[in-house]
Design a protein around this motif. Sequence first.
Motif, PDB file in Angstrom:
ATOM      1  N   GLN A  64       0.847  -1.184   0.000  1.00 44.59           N
ATOM      2  CA  GLN A  64       0.000   0.000   0.000  1.00 44.59           C
ATOM      3  C   GLN A  64       0.893   1.249   0.000  1.00 44.59           C
ATOM      4  N   HIS A  65       1.258   1.717   1.186  1.00 43.29           N
ATOM      5  CA  HIS A  65       2.338   2.686   1.302  1.00 43.29           C
ATOM      6  C   HIS A  65       3.314   2.144   2.341  1.00 43.29           C
ATOM      7  N   LEU A  66       4.486   2.739   2.458  1.00 51.00           N
ATOM      8  CA  LEU A  66       5.570   2.098   3.196  1.00 51.00           C
ATOM      9  C   LEU A  66       5.247   1.875   4.666  1.00 51.00           C
ATOM     10  N   ASN A  67       4.421   2.722   5.260  1.00 51.38           N
ATOM     11  CA  ASN A  67       4.104   2.549   6.680  1.00 51.38           C
ATOM     12  C   ASN A  67       3.244   1.327   6.944  1.00 51.38           C
ATOM     13  N   ASP A  68       2.540   0.838   5.937  1.00 49.06           N
ATOM     14  CA  ASP A  68       1.706  -0.354   6.104  1.00 49.06           C
ATOM     15  C   ASP A  68       2.561  -1.596   5.858  1.00 49.06           C
ATOM     16  N   LEU A 110      -3.450   6.538 -10.527  1.00 48.97           N
ATOM     17  CA  LEU A 110      -3.989   5.332  -9.904  1.00 48.97           C
ATOM     18  C   LEU A 110      -3.129   4.102 -10.154  1.00 48.97           C
ATOM     19  N   ASN A 111      -2.067   4.249 -10.918  1.00 46.50           N
ATOM     20  CA  ASN A 111      -1.146   3.138 -11.172  1.00 46.50           C
ATOM     21  C   ASN A 111       0.198   3.713 -11.592  1.00 46.50           C
ATOM     22  N   PRO A 112       0.879   4.395 -10.672  1.00 41.19           N
ATOM     23  CA  PRO A 112       2.137   5.061 -11.024  1.00 41.19           C
ATOM     24  C   PRO A 112       3.246   4.058 -11.326  1.00 41.19           C
ATOM     25  N   ARG A 113       4.226   4.529 -12.048  1.00 44.50           N
ATOM     26  CA  ARG A 113       5.378   3.675 -12.332  1.00 44.50           C
ATOM     27  C   ARG A 113       6.264   3.564 -11.096  1.00 44.50           C
ATOM     28  N   PRO A 114       6.944   2.439 -10.940  1.00 41.70           N
ATOM     29  CA  PRO A 114       7.758   2.208  -9.738  1.00 41.70           C
ATOM     30  C   PRO A 114       8.715   3.354  -9.457  1.00 41.70           C
ATOM     31  N   GLY A 115       8.781   3.705  -8.175  1.00 41.02           N
ATOM     32  CA  GLY A 115       9.668   4.760  -7.725  1.00 41.02           C
ATOM     33  C   GLY A 115       8.955   6.027  -7.339  1.00 41.02           C
ATOM     34  N   ALA A 116       7.714   6.197  -7.787  1.00 38.64           N
ATOM     35  CA  ALA A 116       6.970   7.405  -7.432  1.00 38.64           C
ATOM     36  C   ALA A 116       6.504   7.329  -5.978  1.00 38.64           C
ATOM     37  N   PRO A 117       6.482   8.450  -5.270  1.00 41.09           N
ATOM     38  CA  PRO A 117       6.021   8.441  -3.878  1.00 41.09           C
ATOM     39  C   PRO A 117       4.509   8.197  -3.807  1.00 41.09           C
ATOM     40  N   VAL A 118       4.066   7.559  -2.707  1.00 41.65           N
ATOM     41  CA  VAL A 118       2.653   7.161  -2.603  1.00 41.65           C
ATOM     42  C   VAL A 118       2.091   7.346  -1.197  1.00 41.65           C
ATOM     43  N   ARG A 119       2.794   8.080  -0.333  1.00 45.01           N
ATOM     44  CA  ARG A 119       2.406   8.125   1.077  1.00 45.01           C
ATOM     45  C   ARG A 119       0.952   8.529   1.277  1.00 45.01           C
ATOM     46  N   ALA A 120       0.450   9.497   0.488  1.00 43.68           N
ATOM     47  CA  ALA A 120      -0.921   9.988   0.645  1.00 43.68           C
ATOM     48  C   ALA A 120      -1.852   9.331  -0.369  1.00 43.68           C
ATOM     49  N   ARG A 121      -1.672   8.037  -0.589  1.00 42.68           N
ATOM     50  CA  ARG A 121      -2.365   7.349  -1.682  1.00 42.68           C
ATOM     51  C   ARG A 121      -3.865   7.318  -1.504  1.00 42.68           C
ATOM     52  N   ALA A 122      -4.372   7.480  -0.274  1.00 38.82           N
ATOM     53  CA  ALA A 122      -5.817   7.376  -0.056  1.00 38.82           C
ATOM     54  C   ALA A 122      -6.588   8.494  -0.740  1.00 38.82           C
ATOM     55  N   THR A 123      -5.938   9.629  -1.026  1.00 41.79           N
ATOM     56  CA  THR A 123      -6.646  10.726  -1.696  1.00 41.79           C
ATOM     57  C   THR A 123      -7.108  10.296  -3.085  1.00 41.79           C
ATOM     58  N   ALA A 124      -6.193   9.793  -3.896  1.00 43.09           N
ATOM     59  CA  ALA A 124      -6.571   9.351  -5.239  1.00 43.09           C
ATOM     60  C   ALA A 124      -7.497   8.134  -5.167  1.00 43.09           C
ATOM     61  N   SER A 125      -7.263   7.245  -4.202  1.00 43.11           N
ATOM     62  CA  SER A 125      -8.113   6.057  -4.066  1.00 43.11           C
ATOM     63  C   SER A 125      -9.557   6.431  -3.783  1.00 43.11           C
TER      64      SER A 125
END
Length: 564
Positions: A98-102, A327-342
């Motif tokens: 999901q994101h790194l903290n999970d 909604l499907n970024p290429r590897p390496g992009a940051p995703v910490r706040a991913r729930a916004t787009a989700s």
Amino acid sequence: MSFDPTTLTIIARGLQSASEEMATNLIRSAFSAVVREARDCSTALLDAEGRVVAQAEMIPIQTAALSAAFAAARAVLDLETIRPGHFILLNDPYSGGQHLNDIILFSPIFADDGSLLAYAGSTAHHLDIGGGSAGINTAARELIQEGIVIPPLLLDYERDWNGGNFERFFFANIRTPDIGRGDMDAQFAANFLGAQRVLALARRHGVGAVRAAMAGVLDYSERRMRAAIAEIPDGRWTGTALIDGDGIAADGPPLAIEVSVEVAGDAIVLDFTGTAAQVGSMFNSPLASSIAAAVTAVRAVLSDTGIPANDGCNRPLTIILPEGSILNPRPGAPVRARATASTRALDAVHDALGQIIPERIPAQGNNTTTGLFMTHAPKGGRMRIHLDILGGGWGAAKGYDAINATDHILSSCRLTPTESIEQIYDHLLMESFGLCLGSGGSGANTGGMGIFRRYRITADGVTLSIYSDRFRLPPLGRSGGRDGARSSLVVERGDERIALGANSTFALSKGDVVEIRIAGGGGWGDPRERERAEVERDLDDGFITAETAREVYGLTTRQEETAA
């Protein structure tokens, strides 16, 4: 293997009960407030193939795509060699995470005959995962700046974790190692409990019966999903939802999540082609999170609300998420706040389905994860990280007013109590906390209200950071309902009021007051159609003003009626 439906039901309910007990055990054993109080964690049981067969009612964005995490692990690990004492660990968003903290943990469950029977799985949000700054790195422009990336690993508990090399390496890079170790141990304990409950079922009913029940419950959920989807007329509809911006340019244009929803018989295709490209900030949503959002969006509006949640629910859905999109970024992009787009993906699906089943589709809610961090590192002391996950108002729907002060449907985290916050952290005090009166959109049914919290900072050297949304664009009403109020964040420093945006980091001083206000939900239906008694109740409760009652709802006082 075939057996009577009663036995199937007993075993299926036993698996569900075990997953719920795992969650309870994880929450009670956790060290961090974000798991113990906010309950930002999930548990599930998977069959030997890695398909989720039972999951606790916790965090849908974590559990609805847990099998994707297992599949990613299986693709790179030799699981033919797995044995008792092994476990699989990962947090890589580009390997099913999901994101790194999970942090995701899978533990194999072996039957008494030595055969692999199932897996116990758990996810918990860890307070710190390293990275460029404590709590959250709002300036991150690549994944590695957000923390330690753990690709799928097959490890041995006694060798690698229990004082072993991997454990020592991992917590040497974490700012809150004692809390992190406690939360990881809680995950191990939860998985162990799940294994014990599955083994008890196997000893009572037989290994073959448990395996057959796992397959049976997947088929059962699929049948019910297909039957519920078949009630929706065939057709194709498009929907859109907007994010405030890219998280970098404060005055940049909003970003669109677009979806085409095609219903054909008992199946649905959700195609997100046309969605905005990935961004340079942390507001990207990795594949697993986006899949979870799409699945949840459909399940939430079906007429059958009691379908058991497992991988069988995913079978009637085809989900297309273009690579390189937000909604499907290429590897390496940051995703910490991913729930916004989700959550905007969920809003977009509902926008599309609202054109054919409007009576089931709510107005937009706050539908945003707001992570508010206030970190402090006293001289000679360990870093302390306060994390508040704050809920807003839900969107109203036909026939019911929305709920207040609740996290969005993809998360379901709880508000951390004031007493717990002040017991742990002495660098802040909660001055006040309550509903943002009037923040819910007006309508025949009213949107839920958001909350506010006012913190007084009691030490120098405190850093505030936040990620959120709805600061610029409000949650939209539906079918004539009014929009909800927007979110805001202000720092009061003497006579100065400093407004901060939805992606901010700010150095605080002793005596500052931080006030965060969370958006309300949109209303549903023409406000003039709201029952008079309900308007009067809202007025008496202080939820609306006399002016709103008169000008928006058309409420006249008894004196005015008499004069007329």
